[in-house]
Scaffold this motif. Structure first.
Motif, short mmCIF file in Angstrom:
data_model
loop_
_atom_site.label_atom_id
_atom_site.label_comp_id
_atom_site.label_asym_id
_atom_site.label_seq_id
_atom_site.Cartn_x
_atom_site.Cartn_y
_atom_site.Cartn_z
N ILE A 176 0.43 -1.19 -0.29
CA ILE A 176 -0.22 -0.22 -0.07
C ILE A 176 0.20 0.90 0.46
O ILE A 176 1.78 1.13 0.43
N ILE A 177 0.77 2.34 -1.15
CA ILE A 177 2.09 3.55 -1.20
C ILE A 177 0.35 4.85 -0.97
O ILE A 177 -0.34 4.68 -1.43
N LYS A 217 -2.75 5.31 4.78
CA LYS A 217 -2.62 4.24 4.47
C LYS A 217 -2.91 3.44 5.51
O LYS A 217 -3.22 2.23 5.88
N SER A 218 -2.35 4.15 6.00
CA SER A 218 -2.36 3.59 7.95
C SER A 218 -3.12 3.49 8.49
O SER A 218 -3.46 2.27 9.15
N THR A 235 4.93 0.78 2.77
CA THR A 235 5.78 1.23 3.29
C THR A 235 5.86 2.89 2.06
O THR A 235 5.31 2.51 0.92
N HIS A 236 6.75 3.46 2.60
CA HIS A 236 7.43 4.62 1.54
C HIS A 236 8.83 4.02 0.68
O HIS A 236 8.97 4.05 -0.25
N ASP A 237 9.10 2.45 1.16
CA ASP A 237 10.22 1.78 -0.02
C ASP A 237 9.55 1.12 -1.10
O ASP A 237 9.27 0.25 -0.95
N LEU A 238 9.73 2.13 -2.33
CA LEU A 238 9.51 1.82 -3.45
C LEU A 238 10.12 0.00 -3.68
O LEU A 238 9.21 -0.25 -4.58
N ILE A 273 -3.43 4.71 -2.67
CA ILE A 273 -4.29 5.36 -1.79
C ILE A 273 -4.18 7.11 -2.20
O ILE A 273 -2.91 7.22 -1.53
N GLU A 274 -5.00 8.03 -2.32
CA GLU A 274 -4.64 9.46 -2.66
C GLU A 274 -6.02 10.02 -1.70
O GLU A 274 -7.05 9.27 -2.32
N ASN A 275 -5.72 10.66 -0.40
CA ASN A 275 -7.27 11.01 -0.12
C ASN A 275 -8.52 10.63 0.24
O ASN A 275 -9.17 10.28 0.28
#
Length: 238
Positions: free
Chosen positions: A54-55, A62-63, A200-203, A216-218
């Protein structure tokens, strides 16, 4: 077989922008509460034996989504179904009690994860060895380094043999040797049907481990598909 099924999930939280104490009290007593929508119509499936990443940007939800799957939050609308034992490691060392010994923490945390005492006793030695903490069973946790605590928490989680493992920025911990050992153990569990949801932010980590990725956005699901396809779309739109 689906380990996780989300259908039309929505979640909102009550918020207050009131500054003064009187204004806040008025807000609490008011029948009409201000709410902000943090999850909007999320539908996702996670099959058995697969890893979902999930990014999204900070504050995208996300969380919150992970906490909904874990059962920490309940959805306002929609449904969430999970199959089997769900273990959530949203804060890797949160469950550890500093004043208890390593042994006491293993029995406490594994019991909270749903393991019977007999099974904990059988797996105790393996948990300690995997974490690299032999001969430290009677030491209190406050004497441990952060890395030692992380290895212990991760070792307990995977030895509880979850069916669903939820991770928030904690997929790889410890030194290179421990990370390699952890990845090999997780591969074994994935082959046995474990499903993982990883925020994670680690792509690069997701390219390496995730079968699919949800963007996921907004609070909305913008895209869900093969890892490289979604990650490339996310990077090009950033």
């Amino acid at each position: 077989m689906m380990r996780i099924e989300l259908r039309g999930v929505g979640k909102s939280f009550s918020v207050s922008h009131a500054a003064g104490a009187l204004a806040k009290l008025t807000m609490l007593l008011s029948r009409e509460k201000q709410k902000t929508q943090v999850m909007i119509d999320i539908s996702l499936d996670v099959p058995q034996g697969k890893v979902l990443g999930i990014i999204g940007g900070n504050g995208s939800g996300k969380s919150t989504l992970l906490r909904l799957i874990a059962g920490i939050y309940t959805p306002d609308v929609g449904s969430i179904r999970t199959d089997g034992r769900v273990i959530s490691i949203i804060n890797l060392t949160a469950g550890l009690q500093d004043r208890l010994t390593l042994s006491e923490n293993i029995y406490l945390c594994c019991a909270l994860f749903g393991l019977p005492t007999k099974v904990i006793r059988e797996r105790f030695g393996s948990i300690v060895r995997f974490a690299g903490l032999d001969s430290m069973e009677e030491m209190r946790i406050y004497t441990f380094s952060e890395g030692m605590k992380q290895r212990l928490a991760f070792s307990m989680a995977i030895h509880c043999e979850p069916d669903v493992l939820l991770l928030d920025e904690v997929f790889e911990v410890g030194d290179e040797e421990f990370r390699a050992k952890s990845q090999d153990y997780l591969k074994e569990l994935l082959n046995k049907g474990l499903s993982v949801v990883l925020v994670t932010h680690d792509l690069d980590l997701l390219r390496k481990h995730a079968d699919s990725v949800a963007l996921i956005e907004n609070g909305r699901l913008v895209m869900h598909g093969p890892s490289r396809t979604v990650i490339n779309k996310y990077q090009h739109s950033a």
